[in-house]
Design a protein around this motif. Sequence first.
Motif, short mmCIF file in Angstrom:
data_model
loop_
_atom_site.label_atom_id
_atom_site.label_comp_id
_atom_site.label_asym_id
_atom_site.label_seq_id
_atom_site.Cartn_x
_atom_site.Cartn_y
_atom_site.Cartn_z
N PRO A 168 -41.91 -9.13 148.87
CA PRO A 168 -42.20 -10.04 150.00
C PRO A 168 -41.11 -9.99 151.07
N GLN A 169 -39.97 -9.39 150.74
CA GLN A 169 -38.88 -9.24 151.70
C GLN A 169 -38.88 -7.87 152.37
N PHE A 170 -39.97 -7.11 152.23
CA PHE A 170 -40.07 -5.78 152.83
C PHE A 170 -39.75 -5.84 154.32
N MET A 171 -38.85 -4.95 154.76
CA MET A 171 -38.40 -4.82 156.15
C MET A 171 -37.60 -6.03 156.63
N CYS A 172 -37.08 -6.80 155.68
CA CYS A 172 -36.19 -7.92 156.03
C CYS A 172 -34.77 -7.60 155.56
N GLY A 173 -33.81 -8.25 156.16
CA GLY A 173 -32.42 -8.05 155.78
C GLY A 173 -31.59 -9.26 156.15
N ARG A 174 -30.29 -9.14 155.96
CA ARG A 174 -29.37 -10.24 156.22
C ARG A 174 -28.84 -10.18 157.65
N ILE A 175 -28.66 -11.35 158.23
CA ILE A 175 -28.08 -11.45 159.58
C ILE A 175 -27.05 -12.56 159.57
N ALA A 176 -25.94 -12.33 160.26
CA ALA A 176 -24.92 -13.36 160.48
C ALA A 176 -24.38 -13.16 161.88
N GLY A 177 -24.32 -14.23 162.66
CA GLY A 177 -23.96 -14.05 164.06
C GLY A 177 -23.17 -15.18 164.66
N THR A 178 -22.85 -14.99 165.94
CA THR A 178 -22.01 -15.92 166.69
C THR A 178 -22.57 -16.08 168.10
N ILE A 179 -22.54 -17.29 168.62
CA ILE A 179 -22.91 -17.58 170.01
C ILE A 179 -21.77 -18.32 170.66
N GLY A 180 -21.39 -17.87 171.86
CA GLY A 180 -20.31 -18.51 172.60
C GLY A 180 -20.50 -18.33 174.09
N PRO A 181 -19.54 -18.74 174.89
CA PRO A 181 -19.65 -18.61 176.35
C PRO A 181 -19.61 -17.15 176.79
N SER A 182 -20.09 -16.91 177.99
CA SER A 182 -19.99 -15.59 178.63
C SER A 182 -19.42 -15.80 180.02
N ALA A 183 -18.23 -15.29 180.25
CA ALA A 183 -17.56 -15.53 181.52
C ALA A 183 -18.18 -14.69 182.63
N PRO A 184 -18.19 -15.18 183.86
CA PRO A 184 -18.71 -14.40 184.98
C PRO A 184 -17.96 -13.08 185.13
N GLY A 185 -18.71 -12.01 185.33
CA GLY A 185 -18.10 -10.72 185.56
C GLY A 185 -17.74 -9.93 184.33
N GLU A 186 -17.78 -10.53 183.14
CA GLU A 186 -17.43 -9.77 181.95
C GLU A 186 -18.65 -8.95 181.50
N PRO A 187 -18.43 -7.84 180.77
CA PRO A 187 -19.56 -7.02 180.32
C PRO A 187 -20.45 -7.78 179.35
N LYS A 188 -21.69 -7.28 179.23
CA LYS A 188 -22.68 -7.95 178.40
C LYS A 188 -22.57 -7.59 176.92
N SER A 189 -22.23 -6.34 176.64
CA SER A 189 -22.36 -5.88 175.26
C SER A 189 -21.08 -5.27 174.70
N MET A 190 -19.95 -5.70 175.20
CA MET A 190 -18.67 -5.27 174.66
C MET A 190 -17.62 -6.32 174.95
N VAL A 191 -16.51 -6.24 174.23
CA VAL A 191 -15.41 -7.19 174.38
C VAL A 191 -14.28 -6.50 175.13
N ILE A 192 -13.82 -7.13 176.20
CA ILE A 192 -12.59 -6.66 176.85
C ILE A 192 -11.44 -7.23 176.02
N GLY A 193 -11.00 -6.47 175.07
CA GLY A 193 -10.00 -6.96 174.13
C GLY A 193 -9.34 -5.82 173.39
N ARG A 194 -8.80 -6.13 172.25
CA ARG A 194 -8.11 -5.15 171.42
C ARG A 194 -9.15 -4.45 170.55
N GLN A 195 -9.04 -3.13 170.47
CA GLN A 195 -10.06 -2.34 169.79
C GLN A 195 -9.43 -1.58 168.61
N PHE A 196 -9.88 -1.90 167.41
CA PHE A 196 -9.36 -1.27 166.20
C PHE A 196 -10.21 -0.03 165.89
N MET A 197 -9.54 1.10 165.73
CA MET A 197 -10.22 2.39 165.60
C MET A 197 -9.88 3.05 164.27
#
Length: 638
Positions: free
Chosen positions: A203-232
């Motif tokens: 009954p869980q076919f094609m279902c999975g786990r999700i965990a997320g966060t919602i917060g503010p979005s400042a004017p002018g900042e990108p939509k889908s990335m963080v202007i921050g420190r990037q661990f590689m």
Amino acid sequence: MSYLNPLRLHFAGQFQANVSTVNNDPGHFDNAAFEPSYQKLQGPNMNPPNGWFNPTGDASWRLLGCKVTSAWLPSGAASPTDPVLQYLVADSDGRVCGKMVDLDSEQQLVSEIWGLQVRITDSKGNTLLRGNFDPAPFLDIWDRATGQTSGDVIAGAMYQSVLTSLQWADVSNSPFLAALQASGDRLSIKFNVDGINLDYTSPQFMCGRIAGTIGPSAPGEPKSMVIGRQFMTAAAQGGNFFKPKGGINFFAAQVDSASSSIFLDLGNALSTGTPGGALNDLGDLTLSVATSGGTLTLGTIPSAGQNGYSGNTPWYQTTAGVVQLPLTAQQLAAVKSAPLTLSGNSGITISEWDSGVFVRADTFVYRASPGDKLQVPVYAMQWGQPMVEATLSVVPDSSQLQPSNMIHPHDVPPVATPLSALSFVDNTQRPQKVTPLSDEFNGTLVTGQNGVAMLSLVTSDPGTPRYFNHGKEYGLDGQVYGIRIGFADTGTYSGPENQWNFISILLWSDFSPAQPVTWTSVQPIFQQYANLYPVMARFLDMADYKQVVANASLLSLAFGLDPSDPNSMPVTRDLSPAKRAAIQSFLANPQFGTGAPPPVARAQAAAPASDAMRPAAQGGKAAASARRLVLRGISRTL
């Protein structure tokens, strides 16, 4: 500051991604050779290959049973009496659900969510907040579940986007939601997905786990990335999607001077033992910074105990992997221009580049027609701040694309050719210099005062390089390309590459049917969709002239909707504007025409296998990942 913010909520539950799998095989796009068995659920002794593990999927993407698990204000955790802690995060209650869409059958590793609406509701379903999720692809897919070695079930990935067109009810009784409402006219959202269930009997076919966060979005900042420190991290030997050498996947962090703290997002960075299961114990995770006097410890994330991240603790559900570590004045000063490292047990480690730089396009998936001009914002940063006057390199890179044909392995549609259908516009010269791409091409961009450079590309007709050899009537529309952005000064700025950090472009072929547009011209288009998406057969046969004409008004409405609308046809968003216009013209004045393609002969479908005999699911993202050109050593290197 995005979702990595002192003001944020976390949620957890399930998602459903009911993708269709018939279109996963480029060989199925050959109308002339299509067989009914290609629409059948996979099973043993089915020859030729079939529709894989979910041929009747309808592309629906849903949030299921997601609850707010915690909320945070700049002053700390929200009061236990704040009603937001009893609320739900849900999708739309007034329109159909969102859709999951691949860019192309030969680029299946940037699947996007279109038409999703996100709501925060009370326990009775009353909506407190409603917002539209800006379409975005998944990123940083990796081999998250270490207890298994193959298949889509081991994968983890993340989505980051913004919620726009916000509609608020009265939220004055929730201090947290009142603060979130006051933060601006759009919100930042990021969520991690893993543990997809591919057992069609469940009954869980094609279902999975999700965990997320919602917060503010400042004017002018990108939509889908963080202007921050990037661990590689570099890639380890083996693996399917990506196996991080240090045991921790790519992640972003952000230093917040106002709260004297640093936020780490480990939601898609820590591994699990089983798909969607508990996090592995990697030992206490210590964040440190390299200084002239040695290594300075900044904080520790415990692995065990009530607040530990590993095992069956509630840590992941209540934080979505987001950690806030307080910093002293000394520590704040130390992190401004020195690389950060996160380490655990022996060998568990991930760091920033020594130079602290990072570059990525905010939007990195594009669809274009001949004659379009693409404007791609590219963000460069150093130590989490915009990098001014950075010189960037631009090269074609098809290494992560996935050409294949399971039906006729010797007739594989090629990718990234002709490169000359894309041209680079050098905006630094007057007049602008336009250069067609080639294998030897290497262009440059320079960032402005905001750390942003604009990649400009103009397109021309790629022809039909992916039509099949036995005839020039059927195949995949247009061509798919990859472009990688890096730093031109690799002597100064270098480190482990993120293989997924590149721009994908689907460039459609020119299409100019005879006028007036008749069934002769559009039948192959309808036929292909009828073949590839058998779920439509529940409503009408799109390859049947009479049925299409009988439903012309409804079809015209669906084909005329904006692609961001969840009711837009086709669900796959892979129909060019030129073909869409031709279909609209035909539906407005249906004419059969002359010399229409004859009905394609159909063989009898293979008998489905018994439930007990069905093998493990095949033909999904893992299969696409295994077909990447980089694994064959025949493409431009990273």
